[in-house]
Design an enzyme around this catalytic site. Structure first.
Site, PDB file in Angstrom:
ATOM      1  N   PHE A 112       0.849  -1.187   0.000  1.00 52.12           N
ATOM      2  CA  PHE A 112       0.000   0.000   0.000  1.00 52.12           C
ATOM      3  C   PHE A 112       0.883   1.234   0.000  1.00 52.12           C
ATOM      4  O   PHE A 112       1.972   1.211   0.572  1.00 52.12           O
ATOM      5  CB  PHE A 112      -0.893   0.023   1.238  1.00 52.12           C
ATOM      6  N   ALA A 115       2.473   2.502   3.416  1.00 43.31           N
ATOM      7  CA  ALA A 115       3.497   1.786   4.187  1.00 43.31           C
ATOM      8  C   ALA A 115       4.547   1.155   3.289  1.00 43.31           C
ATOM      9  O   ALA A 115       5.685   1.616   3.223  1.00 43.31           O
ATOM     10  CB  ALA A 115       2.839   0.720   5.074  1.00 43.31           C
ATOM     11  N   CYS A 116       4.176   0.099   2.583  1.00 39.22           N
ATOM     12  CA  CYS A 116       5.168  -0.706   1.875  1.00 39.22           C
ATOM     13  C   CYS A 116       5.739  -0.014   0.644  1.00 39.22           C
ATOM     14  O   CYS A 116       6.735  -0.474   0.081  1.00 39.22           O
ATOM     15  CB  CYS A 116       4.582  -2.069   1.526  1.00 39.22           C
ATOM     16  N   VAL A 117       5.111   1.080   0.210  1.00 41.01           N
ATOM     17  CA  VAL A 117       5.720   1.940  -0.810  1.00 41.01           C
ATOM     18  C   VAL A 117       6.488   3.077  -0.144  1.00 41.01           C
ATOM     19  O   VAL A 117       7.672   3.292  -0.412  1.00 41.01           O
ATOM     20  CB  VAL A 117       4.664   2.503  -1.784  1.00 41.01           C
TER      21      VAL A 117
END
Length: 208
Positions: A112, A115-117
């Site tokens: 998402f 966060a993970c981006v």
């Protein structure tokens, strides 16, 4: 290279983070089918211009599921790196794959955005990398939280782009014959009205 310079294929490594169906179900910042198509277009662009691709997944056995099937088909020759950290930059295997590419310009998309981006983007910027975020191939939980994450990354120094701008920035001249057909096919398949126009132009100049 300066962030305001036009990119070339030899500058870049493309990073796709957690493009998995279990996460796409929860992405509410954009139409999911469009988001998936934009990501496939970005992956095809990497292959067309011979750009290294790092693909990372997380929780694929317990929640997120495998890489989405259209991406698996396009990236069948790319080894996926499974990790536990939300921050890809804190995963040794994923970070080493990026570093070993020898490229200092990262082009990143994924799920998402919040966060993970954004976490690896902020970490890579801190370590002196130039980072371009393909905003229309990133999905967030809500439009507001997606936009907030994009703004935070931009304020930290990341450059926002789209898959189409990235492709056109690499092609730049439609007389570049070595990548013309591949680039054109991507735009026809994923570029909406622009792609329809390219098909129309070919029909007009090269009628069946």
């Amino acid at each position: 290279m300066p962030a305001n310079s036009l990119l070339t294929p030899s500058d870049c490594v493309i990073i796709l983070v957690d493009e998995q169906a279990g996460l796409a179900f929860a992405a509410g910042s954009a139409d999911r089918q469009t988001l998936r198509g934009n990501t496939v277009a970005l992956a095809r662009t990497a292959l067309a211009f011979d750009i290294p691709i790092v693909v990372s997944t997380s929780a694929s056995k317990v929640y997120s599921g495998p890489l989405m099937p259209p991406l698996r088909a396009v990236l069948s020759g790319v080894v996926q790196i499974e990790r536990r950290n939300m921050n890809l930059w804190e995963d040794e295997a994923a970070r080493d794959a990026i570093i070993s590419s020898g490229r200092r310009t990262l082009v990143i998309a994924g799920l998402f955005t919040e966060a993970c981006v954004s976490f690896p983007v902020l970490s890579a910027l801190t370590d002196g990398y130039e980072v371009h975020v393909v905003a229309d191939a990133c999905g967030g939980l809500t439009p507001a939280s997606h936009d907030a994450a994009l703004r935070r990354m931009e304020m930290a120094g990341a450059v926002m782009t789209s898959w189409l701008q990235f492709l056109l920035e690499l092609q730049r001249d439609w007389t570049r014959h070595d990548t013309y057909e591949a680039a054109r096919a991507i735009v026809v398949d994923h570029g909406g009205g622009y792609g329809i126009g390219l098909d129309y132009a070919r029909d007009m100049f090269h009628p069946a």
